[in-house]
Design a protein around this motif. Structure first.
Motif: not given
Lengths: 99, 314
Positions: A28, A32, A43, A46, A65, A70, A72, A76, B34, B37-38, B41, B45, B52-53, B56-57, B60-61, B65, B68-69, B154
């Motif tokens: 895991l 990460m 980064l 951008v 992203m 997908a 992840v 997992l 994590l 960190l997101m 980040l 951005y 937008f990012l 979204a960051q 989504v993260y 994500i 999910l972890f 996806v």
């Protein structure tokens, strides 16, 4: 803020993520760390989008992203499957794939 | 300059959180780092004219994500044990050298190509009325095939996750008879007791599952505690200390309750003090508060404390 600072942050984040991938054994945590590396690349994308004054870099970051999400999901699921058969999260235990 | 301050805050946050993700011993701490960190980040951005990012960051993260972890950790248990030995000789040293070399290489490349102009995205952002509109214009015109491929990706990932995570059953379903036979075989071969595993114990301090059950001789029954709790180190495994805990709790309750008027306080000695086992020293005699009379307004905060009723704790 100059774009170079952003690029330096990106490089540092990438190396930190790489160290996690290379040095850790927990699946895991390795996963990460891969996320950290992907985000470091994002980064940089951008930042270059701003440097070149076009939005294409941001679109690329957006696609990264999507791919990361997908990845992840599948990763997992694989980790769960391996954990079911090995009862371990260590990557060393999963080196034998033939069983 | 406002964006400079945000840059420094977000950059320090991001690098620290990334280090925390890699260094943290517990996987949950890695996931929380994590998250941080997101967020860092996302702030970066935002300073790069990518609102937008930025959204979204974080959505989504941190929203999906990392969740999910965390869900995966919940499913497979938080296993903190990590083998620290090297399986490949010299792998750590080689990795360290490689990482350092890569960092130097990247920094040299950045230093060799110092970018003077910070660039300006306002014209591109305003061309279609905003950043999100401009991105949408690009995604659905220039990058529409990449977008379609991403949707296929996806979709495939969702199907793959369903197929992979679905537990597969091999062979016929095992019934009661097979399970019983297997249990007895384990007992015959390995000496594993066929009886059910003892449940966690109940003591005056609390009835949490972190309190192990005691065997008749006063020892801790190791099977009665979840191995996850043992790994986290939150289990009260110190059997000789338990009587002290009980005495402490009793004193605490006795101090809290109003002083009894004239009823004699019963002095109770726990039953395990009579059994002289070497692992279980006799505890000091406990002074328990009187059982509440029906007219008493203050209820006994811990009615389970009275060990005279053995079934009362269930």
């Amino acid at each position: 803020m100059s774009p170079n600072a952003y690029l330096i942050v990106s490089a540092v984040l990438f190396c930190v993520g790489l160290s996690g991938v290379l040095l850790r054994r927990n699946a895991l945590v390795v996963f990460m760390s891969v996320e950290v590396m992907l985000n470091a690349a994002n980064l940089a994308l951008v930042t270059f989008s701003k440097v070149h004054s076009v939005l294409d870099g941001q679109v690329a970051a957006f696609f990264t992203m999507v791919v990361a999400a997908a990845e992840v999901v599948v990763g997992l699921a694989i980790i769960i499957t391996i954990f079911r058969s090995k009862a371990s999260l260590s990557l060393d235990d999963a080196r034998r794939l033939r069983h | 300059m406002f964006s400079t301050i945000i840059f420094w805050v977000a950059a320090v946050l991001a690098v620290t959180a990334a280090l925390g993700t890699v260094v943290a011993r517990k996987v949950v701490h890695s996931a929380i780092c994590l998250c941080a960190l997101m967020v860092g980040l996302g702030l970066l951005y935002a300073t790069l004219d990518a609102p937008f990012l930025f959204v979204a960051q974080i959505l989504v993260y941190t929203g999906s994500i990392v969740m999910l972890f965390l869900f995966t950790m919940m499913l497979i248990g938080i296993d903190t044990s990590e083998s620290l030995g090297e399986t490949i000789r010299g792998q750590r040293v080689a990795s360290g050298i490689a990482i350092g070399a890569l960092l130097v290489l990247l920094l040299t490349a950045i230093a060799g190509a110092l970018i003077e102009s910070p660039g300006d995205l306002t014209a591109s952002n305003e061309h279609y009325g905003g950043n999100a509109q401009g991105l949408a214009m690009l995604i659905f015109t220039k990058y529409v095939f990449a977008f379609e491929a991403a949707s296929a990706l996806v979709l495939t990932a969702a199907l793959a996750a369903m197929v992979l995570a679905h537990p597969e059953k091999h062979g016929a379903k095992t019934g009661q008879r097979e399970l019983a036979a297997e249990r007895m075989k384990l007992y015959a071969d390995l000496g594993i007791s066929p009886a059910p595993i003892a449940g966690p114990g109940v003591y005056a301090r609390g009835n949490a599952i972190a309190y192990p059950a005691l065997l008749p001789d006063g020892d801790v029954a190791p099977d009665s505690i979840s191995p996850t709790l043992l790994q986290r180190g939150v289990v009260v495994t110190d059997a000789p200390a338990l009587p002290d805990l009980v005495a402490e709790a009793a004193a605490e309750i006795a101090g809290k309750l109003p002083t009894p008027n004239s009823t004699p306080t019963p002095t109770y000695t726990p039953p395990f003090s009579s059994t002289s086992t070497p692992t279980f020293p006799p505890p000091p005699p406990l002074t328990l508060p009187p059982t509440p009379t029906p007219t008493q307004t203050t209820p006994n905060p811990n009615p389970n404390l009275n060990p005279d009723s053995p079934g009362g704790t269930r």
